[in-house]
Write a protein that holds these residues in place. Sequence first.
Motif, short mmCIF file in Angstrom:
data_model
loop_
_atom_site.label_atom_id
_atom_site.label_comp_id
_atom_site.label_asym_id
_atom_site.label_seq_id
_atom_site.Cartn_x
_atom_site.Cartn_y
_atom_site.Cartn_z
N ASP A 10 74.17 -16.91 133.82
CA ASP A 10 73.49 -16.55 132.57
C ASP A 10 72.25 -15.70 132.81
O ASP A 10 71.73 -15.08 131.89
N GLY A 11 71.76 -15.72 134.02
CA GLY A 11 70.61 -14.88 134.37
C GLY A 11 70.68 -14.60 135.86
O GLY A 11 70.91 -15.52 136.64
N VAL A 12 70.53 -13.33 136.22
CA VAL A 12 70.57 -12.96 137.63
C VAL A 12 69.20 -12.41 138.00
O VAL A 12 68.79 -11.36 137.50
N PHE A 13 68.50 -13.15 138.84
CA PHE A 13 67.10 -12.83 139.10
C PHE A 13 66.86 -12.56 140.58
O PHE A 13 67.71 -12.85 141.44
N ASP A 14 65.66 -12.04 140.85
CA ASP A 14 65.35 -11.58 142.19
C ASP A 14 64.29 -12.49 142.82
O ASP A 14 63.21 -12.68 142.26
N THR A 15 64.61 -13.04 143.98
CA THR A 15 63.61 -13.85 144.69
C THR A 15 62.42 -12.98 145.12
O THR A 15 61.35 -13.49 145.40
N ASN A 16 62.62 -11.66 145.17
CA ASN A 16 61.48 -10.78 145.45
C ASN A 16 60.35 -11.01 144.45
O ASN A 16 59.18 -10.88 144.78
N PHE A 17 60.74 -11.35 143.21
CA PHE A 17 59.73 -11.66 142.19
C PHE A 17 58.89 -12.86 142.64
O PHE A 17 57.66 -12.82 142.64
N SER A 18 59.57 -13.94 143.05
CA SER A 18 58.80 -15.12 143.42
C SER A 18 58.15 -14.96 144.79
O SER A 18 57.18 -15.64 145.12
N ALA A 19 58.67 -14.01 145.59
CA ALA A 19 57.96 -13.68 146.84
C ALA A 19 56.62 -13.05 146.48
O ALA A 19 55.59 -13.36 147.08
N ASP A 20 56.63 -12.18 145.47
CA ASP A 20 55.37 -11.58 145.00
C ASP A 20 54.42 -12.65 144.47
O ASP A 20 53.21 -12.61 144.70
N LEU A 21 55.01 -13.63 143.77
CA LEU A 21 54.21 -14.73 143.25
C LEU A 21 53.58 -15.51 144.42
O LEU A 21 52.41 -15.91 144.38
N THR A 22 54.38 -15.72 145.45
CA THR A 22 53.89 -16.41 146.65
C THR A 22 52.70 -15.66 147.24
O THR A 22 51.70 -16.27 147.65
N ILE A 23 52.81 -14.34 147.29
CA ILE A 23 51.71 -13.54 147.85
C ILE A 23 50.43 -13.72 147.04
O ILE A 23 49.33 -13.85 147.59
N MET A 24 50.57 -13.75 145.71
CA MET A 24 49.39 -13.93 144.87
C MET A 24 48.71 -15.25 145.21
O MET A 24 47.49 -15.35 145.36
N GLU A 25 49.53 -16.30 145.33
CA GLU A 25 48.97 -17.63 145.61
C GLU A 25 48.47 -17.74 147.05
O GLU A 25 47.37 -18.22 147.30
N GLU A 26 49.30 -17.27 147.97
CA GLU A 26 48.96 -17.44 149.39
C GLU A 26 47.81 -16.52 149.79
O GLU A 26 46.95 -16.89 150.59
N GLY A 27 47.81 -15.30 149.23
CA GLY A 27 46.71 -14.37 149.51
C GLY A 27 45.38 -14.97 149.05
O GLY A 27 44.37 -14.92 149.76
N THR A 28 45.41 -15.57 147.86
CA THR A 28 44.21 -16.21 147.32
C THR A 28 43.79 -17.40 148.19
O THR A 28 42.62 -17.57 148.53
N GLU A 29 44.79 -18.20 148.54
CA GLU A 29 44.53 -19.36 149.39
C GLU A 29 43.91 -18.92 150.72
O GLU A 29 42.94 -19.51 151.21
N PHE A 30 44.46 -17.84 151.28
CA PHE A 30 43.94 -17.37 152.57
C PHE A 30 42.48 -16.95 152.44
O PHE A 30 41.63 -17.35 153.24
N LEU A 31 42.19 -16.13 151.43
CA LEU A 31 40.81 -15.65 151.32
C LEU A 31 39.83 -16.80 151.08
O LEU A 31 38.74 -16.83 151.65
#
Lengths: 163, 584
Positions: free
Chosen positions: B268-289
């Motif tokens: 019913d929906g075909v989505f890209d894990t690249n999207f949530s990889a980007d989400l991970t970067i937002m969270e992890e980048g913030t966590e790192f800094l």
Amino acid sequence: MKNKLETLPFKGTPEQKEQLCAIIEEYKDVPGALVQVLKKAQEIYGYLPLEVQIDVAEGLNVPLEEVYGVVTFYSLFSINPKGDYRISVCLGTACYVKGAGDLYDSLQQKLGISGGGCTPDGKFSLEACRCVGACGLAPVITINEDVYGRLTVKDLDDILAKY
Amino acid sequence: MEMKKLIINGKEYSVPNNLTLLEACRTVGVYIPTLCWLKDVNEIGACRICVVEVKGARSLVAACVYPVSELREGSEIFTNSPAVIESRKTTLKLILSVHDRKCLSCVRSGNCELQTLCNEYGIEDEGKFDGTVEKYDIDASASHMIRNNNKCILCRRCSAVCSKLQAVAVIGANERGFKTHIGCAFEADLGDVACVSCGQCINVCPTGALTERDDTDKVFAALNDPTKHVIVQTAPSIRVALGEEFGMPIGTIVTGKMVAALKRLGFDGVFDTNFSADLTIMEEGTEFLNRYLKREKLPLITSCSPGWIKYCEHYHPDMIPNLSSCKSPQGMFGAVAKTYYAEKMGIDPKDIFVVSVMPCTAKKFEAERVDHSAVKGLPDIDAAITTRELARMIKKCGIMFNQLPDEEFDKPFGLGSGAGTIFGATGGVMEAALRTAAIKLLGVELPDVELKEVRGIEGIKEATYNLAGNEIKVAVASGLSNAKKLLESVKSGEKSYDFIEIMACPGGCVNGGGQPIQPASVRNFVDLRAVRGAALYEDDRQLPVRLSHENEDVKAIYDEYFKEPGSHKAHEILHTGYIARPKY
């Protein structure tokens, strides 16, 4: 880790552990010392249960599976203690053709253990051996120093009852 | 390079002196079959399939371990003389005599190295060596794989990768002679030992002895259930590997066809894990800094690779505080699917069935982690399948993959940046995080978003970046034996880093345990890590958006739902915790 093999709880003493640690200390930087250390560990404990193999693995920085692989490769090593009465069934050629295989199967069944094992009460242990030099008496089993020859499966109950 | 003249099958060639006989033959187009040989990993000359005749030698020699340097100039070699063929046939018959020959139902049928050889050499199903066969129980205790020792040929490729590449070594050869079998210490089940679920052993198994746990039936059942809203996400590395299952060259990018196939399967929906990889970067980048500026719990270590996470929990529990608390991209996708997406679409999260297609077997384990549950009582991920399982589904449904048009991912999780796509290669997460950390969070201009220092397939890479006066020391490791080395150097104080990326599989997810299986004849001569990885970097170059924080879908989810990276809500849904697990 769930150990699927041992039948008896480990009863190592602090003295034994101390001896083992000394051996490991002596050999820990010697390449290829695993068999040596296992041999000495077995002299200390009489056998090589999981707890001892973990100590050896950690001490020598060798994976536990490698230790276990070596222990099960050499018939010299045992992962089960020897019973008060060590039953050996000769599976040499002469005994085997005279039905020693049946004796071995039957003993495993009667004692409820597999070859190399020890009964939970520590009374009997069972192993196969190759030729005790009494082929004229085939098939032969030995229990500690006693030798029994020309046996059939029917004789086993009476023999076990003596111990 | 020193060369040597050899006469191979009657023709004279000049071959490099530093190779093995097998490799030398290969350089002049002469193929020698193997079963046990894995270059640099398992060079034990045990299977005797690669035997060749060296004129004057007393017996046949194993070409995989025979050095050309040992041969006299002008030696005559025969790689398919009658004696060689007869020997290989006898070896195959002996292997088959104790082999479970249920080929029809075997998942490796058609892709089994033993089957292929038997076929080529005309070995019949019933052999003259048939006799006693040891029967082994099938071990299905692990959440990611099935072990069927009845199909094992004792090549030891699995135990070699487990100990040499992964430094895990929970499997090996037990007992001896006829009773020899591959197992764990004290015959424990795989699910009860400190196996990290990486699946590298499956990738190198020549037969069907080691296979992933097949979850495709679960997915088909959901697709056929009208009450379920079934959505799917596909990890970055699937698009550069799935084509191999359909005969395409290694490294072909098939994003559009993959999406088209998933739509035809009925999702019913075909989505890209690249999207949530980007989400991970937002969270992890913030966590790192945050951690970097406070100088606490450094180095931060990435948490995208569930094989690495399990390894850390079993073998380095003292490093758990250093792990990023971010769920992996798979986990984040499942979490937002059952919260944000459910709300947005007005669907009860209970009725949403989330499937993920992953290059990884450890993702099956991750999906079953109890802490991966953004909505109480519901798992974030309902089924995690590998690239191989997806290919199986496509084939089963009669979808002619090669003829599919290219189609686009669906909204609202259809956009992925180039930073998301390179998650699949070793160094990619680090590069993606640094791009966003530098530009978005520190306001630094990067002369080039391609950070070449952390690229490439070396096991351990190091770099230092100076961002707005902050000197950031990073390291990247792939393959757990490299991770072990790196962690030991950090623990001993020999090295010090601020940020570490670790991926369990050598080369990263492109070479994950769930990827298409290439036989040793390919694996030994093509570096899958490099070729598939290069395709990901090419995909990154081609994408319009190459920075995670510029992904419009990511911006939208923060605007509408999470407000900002690291917010309370983000922590509740997108972050997780870890537990120390026993080594024995």
